[in-house]
Design a protein around this motif. Structure first.
Motif, PDB file in Angstrom:
ATOM      1  N   LEU A   1     -11.110  11.859  39.953  1.00 16.68           N
ATOM      2  CA  LEU A   1     -11.529  10.973  38.864  1.00 16.68           C
ATOM      3  C   LEU A   1     -12.365  11.777  37.886  1.00 16.68           C
ATOM      4  O   LEU A   1     -13.383  12.366  38.244  1.00 16.68           O
ATOM      5  CB  LEU A   1     -12.335   9.804  39.419  1.00 16.68           C
TER       6      LEU A   1
ATOM      7  N   GLY B   1      -7.938   8.928  36.229  1.00 13.97           N
ATOM      8  CA  GLY B   1      -8.618   7.860  35.499  1.00 13.97           C
ATOM      9  C   GLY B   1      -8.334   7.867  34.014  1.00 13.97           C
ATOM     10  O   GLY B   1      -8.944   7.111  33.258  1.00 13.97           O
TER      11      GLY B   1
ATOM     12  N   ASP C   1     -10.989   1.051  31.630  1.00  7.14           N
ATOM     13  CA  ASP C   1     -11.744   1.310  32.856  1.00  7.14           C
ATOM     14  C   ASP C   1     -11.063   2.435  33.641  1.00  7.14           C
ATOM     15  O   ASP C   1      -9.997   2.239  34.227  1.00  7.14           O
ATOM     16  CB  ASP C   1     -11.800   0.028  33.698  1.00  7.14           C
TER      17      ASP C   1
ATOM     18  N   GLU D   1     -11.955   4.006  36.437  1.00 11.35           N
ATOM     19  CA  GLU D   1     -11.906   3.808  37.890  1.00 11.35           C
ATOM     20  C   GLU D   1     -10.750   2.884  38.270  1.00 11.35           C
ATOM     21  O   GLU D   1     -10.095   3.084  39.297  1.00 11.35           O
ATOM     22  CB  GLU D   1     -13.231   3.256  38.396  1.00 11.35           C
ATOM     23  N   ARG D   2     -10.498   1.890  37.445  1.00  6.75           N
ATOM     24  CA  ARG D   2      -9.388   0.987  37.732  1.00  6.75           C
ATOM     25  C   ARG D   2      -8.053   1.698  37.561  1.00  6.75           C
ATOM     26  O   ARG D   2      -7.125   1.474  38.336  1.00  6.75           O
ATOM     27  CB  ARG D   2      -9.461  -0.236  36.804  1.00  6.75           C
TER      28      ARG D   2
ATOM     29  N   ARG E   1      -7.442   4.787  38.176  1.00 10.16           N
ATOM     30  CA  ARG E   1      -7.244   5.616  39.369  1.00 10.16           C
ATOM     31  C   ARG E   1      -6.889   4.767  40.589  1.00 10.16           C
ATOM     32  O   ARG E   1      -5.952   5.089  41.324  1.00 10.16           O
ATOM     33  CB  ARG E   1      -8.505   6.433  39.657  1.00 10.16           C
ATOM     34  N   SER E   2      -7.608   3.698  40.812  1.00 11.16           N
ATOM     35  CA  SER E   2      -7.369   2.897  42.017  1.00 11.16           C
ATOM     36  C   SER E   2      -5.959   2.297  42.008  1.00 11.16           C
ATOM     37  O   SER E   2      -5.297   2.247  43.049  1.00 11.16           O
ATOM     38  CB  SER E   2      -8.426   1.797  42.147  1.00 11.16           C
TER      39      SER E   2
END
Length: 382
Positions: free
Chosen positions: A168, A271, A312, A314-315, A317-318
């Motif tokens: 990230l 990310g 976002d 982080e979102r 990546r997840s």
């Protein structure tokens, strides 16, 4: 299961730089081996794998003085035929090449199609090979041949070891990134112009293949004179991780309908949102406003560059790690393998008429489920 993987021979498995298909085959073979399957990888010498390596050629074709690469791939198919009674299933990544061996295989064969299917010369070939078990890498990839009654077994989106290879990133480098071949279909020139219009610096990373040198010299090189545009050459995984992690966004125009696009999921794993067009597999990978933007034209791409920082990371990546993991991809392939093995064990005759619009009118294709078809004339010439 005893599984054979037939990889292209141009670069090693895994590739050190360019080689999307080989990268996917590498993680697939390794994960199957980790799960306890007996896996044999047919690939070039110099490849590294957790599977049993069967080197078809001493060195990769692009590292050797090879005049006829088709000959080596034909030899690879013959080697797979010779050894086919040692496998429960054979998974080919060689386009249509294995189909020419016909009924010589003594195990079911399934082919993942990694390339474009909109070339007109492919239609009679696929029409005459309607019994071959096929896997698409996106739903969109099938569309050019949607009117043919083909034996599609599944769509399996690519997966990679994204969490191990890509981190990230903060996206604080102050630039947008183009990542890919310097070629007309990837359209780096439009990406550069969109970034210039937005007033945001751009970095470009990717190889120049000889066939694309003229395009690069005429369309891309003049744009590199802009003070905010920098081409860094071809990048390995470490460099891609760094470049993507620092980028505000990946700008990836598409002047063709790309069947998948590994750079999309690599970017999301860092990310970094993706700015592209709603062509090819992009709408299956990118959700507009969530992990990127699907833009109709360059003006829309310019606007997206200015607001990409609001996504976002982080979102991004997840979602990528969940949807495009090696584990998910291998789960999908295992389901296909199990179905093929079951059908091979209990063959049932299936009649599949070739569509009337094909050049093979008057030819009936009869196949044993899971086995290669045989062409039988029905009284008319082709």
């Amino acid at each position: 299961m005893r599984i054979a993987q037939l990889a292209p021979l141009y670069v090693p498995v895994p590739p050190t730089r360019y080689g999307g298909t080989e990268r996917v085959v590498s993680v697939l073979a390794d994960e199957l081996a980790r799960r306890g399957h007996d896996v044999t990888l047919f690939a070039s010498g110099g490849s590294e794998t957790l599977a049993r390596l069967h080197p078809v050629i001493p060195r990769p074709i692009w590292e050797s003085e090879v005049s006829d690469p088709i000959a080596w791939h034909a030899y690879e198919v013959l080697e797979a035929v010779r050894m086919s009674d040692q496998f429960d299933v054979i998974h080919a990544h060689l386009d249509y090449m294995p189909w020419l061996a016909g009924a010589q295989f003594r195990a079911p064969v399934v082919t993942t199609l990694h390339g474009r299917l909109d070339l007109p010369e492919l239609r009679p070939l696929f029409a005459a090979s309607a019994g071959q078990a096929l896997i698409s890498i996106s739903d969109m990839q099938r569309k050019p041949l949607a009117d043919l009654d083909l034996n599609w077994r599944a769509t399996v989106h690519h997966g990679l070891n994204l969490s191990l290879t890509f981190d990230l990133g903060p996206g604080d480098g102050g630039y947008v990134l183009f990542l890919g071949r310097m070629s007309p279909e990837k359209d780096p020139a439009t990406a550069i112009r969109a970034a210039i219009d937005a007033g945001i610096p751009m970095k470009l990373a990717g190889p120049i293949h000889p066939v694309n040198q003229r395009y690069f010299d005429s369309e891309v090189r003049p744009l590199l004179e802009h003070p905010d545009v920098e081409w860094v050459g071809e990048a390995d995984d470490r460099q891609k991780n760094e470049l993507l992690g620092g980028a505000i966004a990946l700008v990836a125009p598409q002047a063709w309908d790309e069947p998948f696009g590994l750079m999309f999921i690599e970017s999301l794993a860092c990310g970094t949102p993706v700015i592209t067009q709603p062509r090819g597999a992009a709408p299956e990978i990118i959700e507009a406003g969530v992990d990127g933007f699907l833009c109709a034209d360059r003006r829309a791409m310019t606007k997206a560059c200015l607001v990409a920082g609001e996504i976002d990371r982080e979102r991004c990546r997840s979602r990528a790690l969940r949807r495009f993991s090696t584990a998910r991809m291998v789960d999908d392939y295992e389901r296909v393998y199990r179905g093929l093995v079951a059908e091979w064990a209990e063959p049932a005759a299936v009649t599949m008429p070739v569509p009337a619009q094909s050049v093979f009118q008057g030819v009936e294709v009869r196949a044993i489920a899971g086995k290669p078809p045989a062409l039988e004339p029905t009284g008319q010439s082709s």
